[in-house]
Design a protein around this motif. Structure first.
Motif, PDB file in Angstrom:
ATOM      1  N   TYR A 151       0.828  -1.213   0.000  1.00  0.00           N
ATOM      2  CA  TYR A 151       0.000   0.000   0.000  1.00  0.00           C
ATOM      3  C   TYR A 151       0.863   1.264   0.000  1.00  0.00           C
ATOM      4  O   TYR A 151       0.698   2.143  -0.869  1.00  0.00           O
ATOM      5  N   PHE A 152       1.778   1.372   0.940  1.00  0.00           N
ATOM      6  CA  PHE A 152       2.543   2.609   1.095  1.00  0.00           C
ATOM      7  C   PHE A 152       3.572   2.799  -0.027  1.00  0.00           C
ATOM      8  O   PHE A 152       3.741   3.915  -0.540  1.00  0.00           O
ATOM      9  N   GLY A 154       3.394   1.381  -3.023  1.00  0.00           N
ATOM     10  CA  GLY A 154       2.612   1.590  -4.247  1.00  0.00           C
ATOM     11  C   GLY A 154       2.078   3.003  -4.338  1.00  0.00           C
ATOM     12  O   GLY A 154       2.076   3.617  -5.409  1.00  0.00           O
ATOM     13  N   LYS A 155       1.627   3.533  -3.204  1.00  0.00           N
ATOM     14  CA  LYS A 155       1.088   4.893  -3.183  1.00  0.00           C
ATOM     15  C   LYS A 155       2.177   5.928  -3.441  1.00  0.00           C
ATOM     16  O   LYS A 155       1.948   6.956  -4.088  1.00  0.00           O
ATOM     17  N   SER A 156       3.370   5.666  -2.944  1.00  0.00           N
ATOM     18  CA  SER A 156       4.466   6.637  -3.074  1.00  0.00           C
ATOM     19  C   SER A 156       5.199   6.541  -4.410  1.00  0.00           C
ATOM     20  O   SER A 156       5.600   7.557  -4.978  1.00  0.00           O
ATOM     21  N   GLY A 158       4.315   3.970  -7.019  1.00  0.00           N
ATOM     22  CA  GLY A 158       3.642   3.162  -8.036  1.00  0.00           C
ATOM     23  C   GLY A 158       3.318   3.911  -9.311  1.00  0.00           C
ATOM     24  O   GLY A 158       2.734   5.001  -9.267  1.00  0.00           O
ATOM     25  N   LYS A 161       0.580  -0.274 -13.570  1.00  0.00           N
ATOM     26  CA  LYS A 161      -0.541  -1.026 -13.014  1.00  0.00           C
ATOM     27  C   LYS A 161      -0.229  -2.523 -13.030  1.00  0.00           C
ATOM     28  O   LYS A 161       0.299  -3.050 -14.011  1.00  0.00           O
ATOM     29  N   ASN A 169      -6.079  -0.140  -8.500  1.00  0.00           N
ATOM     30  CA  ASN A 169      -5.163   0.663  -7.680  1.00  0.00           C
ATOM     31  C   ASN A 169      -3.841  -0.026  -7.384  1.00  0.00           C
ATOM     32  O   ASN A 169      -2.907   0.615  -6.898  1.00  0.00           O
ATOM     33  N   LYS A 170      -3.733  -1.312  -7.642  1.00  0.00           N
ATOM     34  CA  LYS A 170      -2.496  -2.037  -7.336  1.00  0.00           C
ATOM     35  C   LYS A 170      -1.470  -1.833  -8.443  1.00  0.00           C
ATOM     36  O   LYS A 170      -1.803  -1.809  -9.626  1.00  0.00           O
ATOM     37  N   THR A 171      -0.207  -1.708  -8.015  1.00  0.00           N
ATOM     38  CA  THR A 171       0.874  -1.447  -8.965  1.00  0.00           C
ATOM     39  C   THR A 171       1.974  -2.495  -8.844  1.00  0.00           C
ATOM     40  O   THR A 171       2.076  -3.192  -7.826  1.00  0.00           O
ATOM     41  N   GLY A 174       4.185  -1.579  -5.996  1.00  0.00           N
ATOM     42  CA  GLY A 174       3.592  -1.971  -4.722  1.00  0.00           C
ATOM     43  C   GLY A 174       3.730  -3.466  -4.480  1.00  0.00           C
ATOM     44  O   GLY A 174       3.995  -3.905  -3.354  1.00  0.00           O
TER      45      GLY A 174
END
Length: 263
Positions: A151-152, A154-156, A158, A161, A169-171, A174
């Motif tokens: 999560y973190f 991928g969010k920072s 990512g 896809k 939302n998943k990369t 991530g």
């Protein structure tokens, strides 16, 4: 976010004492969680758990969950889990005839697969706990750190896809970050517990389990997309249902059990 954190803290406070104590109370708690999980799956398919196929499915689920050290319950009746499964299949297929296909072959197939998915996954909660508390704690830490890392990171970072048709939302970043986070946590856990024969062995096991944990999450995402639901349930505010929280563990724990017994 606050709601998610509060729910997670309360859920952990309820769940961890059962994990630590083990034995019959833990098995009973797993029976409760698995029953709710099966209800959530059947609810997606609009099959009532109180219907004939629901009752048959629930019975088979509870049979599959009987721990290995209590299998004498079935031995005394001279039947096995496979024979109980066969009986359930025959009853469900017969029900398609009785209902003139209102309950169809596809519904029967869904029911059997749902029972196996939930039943086998939660069965290995009990079996892994019987190997020792450290193995189940390791499994929980692995899944939590994989999820958090994915999560973190991928969010920072990512950009690419991973599987947009299933979980947009998943990369890829991530996915890799989840594996690396799990590896770091596993190495720290090994330093304190010596759970594996070597760091290399634990590293290999951790990578395999982290990958399958993320696949388990994607499988549940695919299920929810198939049946057009946002969450599997609403029992955990901010998190969804039992399946939403245990999807990765249902994949991880059977494989964890096999790997630690074989390697």
């Amino acid at each position: 976010m606050v709601k998610r954190i509060v729910t997670a803290v309360i859920a952990a406070a309820l769940f961890l004492p059962f994990v630590i104590f083990g034995n019959i109370p833990f098995a009973v708690f797993i029976y409760l969680l698995s029953t709710i999980a099966l209800y959530e799956l059947f609810n997606m398919k609009k099959i009532h758990l109180t219907s004939f196929p629901g009752v048959i499915s629930l019975f088979l689920l509870w049979v599959l969950l009987i721990p290995s050290n209590h299998i004498i319950v079935l031995s005394n009746l001279a039947i096995s889990k496979i024979e109980c499964s066969l009986l359930a299949v025959l009853l469900l297929l017969s029900y398609t005839v009785v209902t003139k296909n209102r309950f169809s072959f596809n519904d029967a197939g869904f029911a059997i697969l749902a029972i196996m998915y939930v039943g086998i996954g939660f069965f290995y909660f009990i079996e892994t706990r019987s190997l020792g508390l450290e193995y189940l704690i390791y499994g929980l830490i692995l899944v939590w750190t994989t999820d958090s890392g994915a999560y973190f990171i991928g969010k920072s970072f990512g950009k690419r896809k991973l599987w947009p048709e299933i979980s947009p939302n998943k990369t890829v970043e991530g996915f890799i970050g989840g594996i690396l986070s799990a590896l770091l946590a596993a190495m720290i856990f090994q330093a304190f517990t010596g759970i594996a024969d070597s760091y290399v062995k634990l590293g290999i096991i951790t990578i395999i389990l982290s990958i399958f944990g993320q696949l388990g999450d994607l499988v549940e995402s695919a299920l929810k997309r198939q049946y057009n639901v946002k969450d599997s349930g609403h029992i955990l505010p901010g998190h969804g249902g039992i399946l939403d929280r245990f999807d990765s563990l249902l994949f991880v724990l059977p494989i964890l059990h096999f790997l630690f017994k074989l390697l």
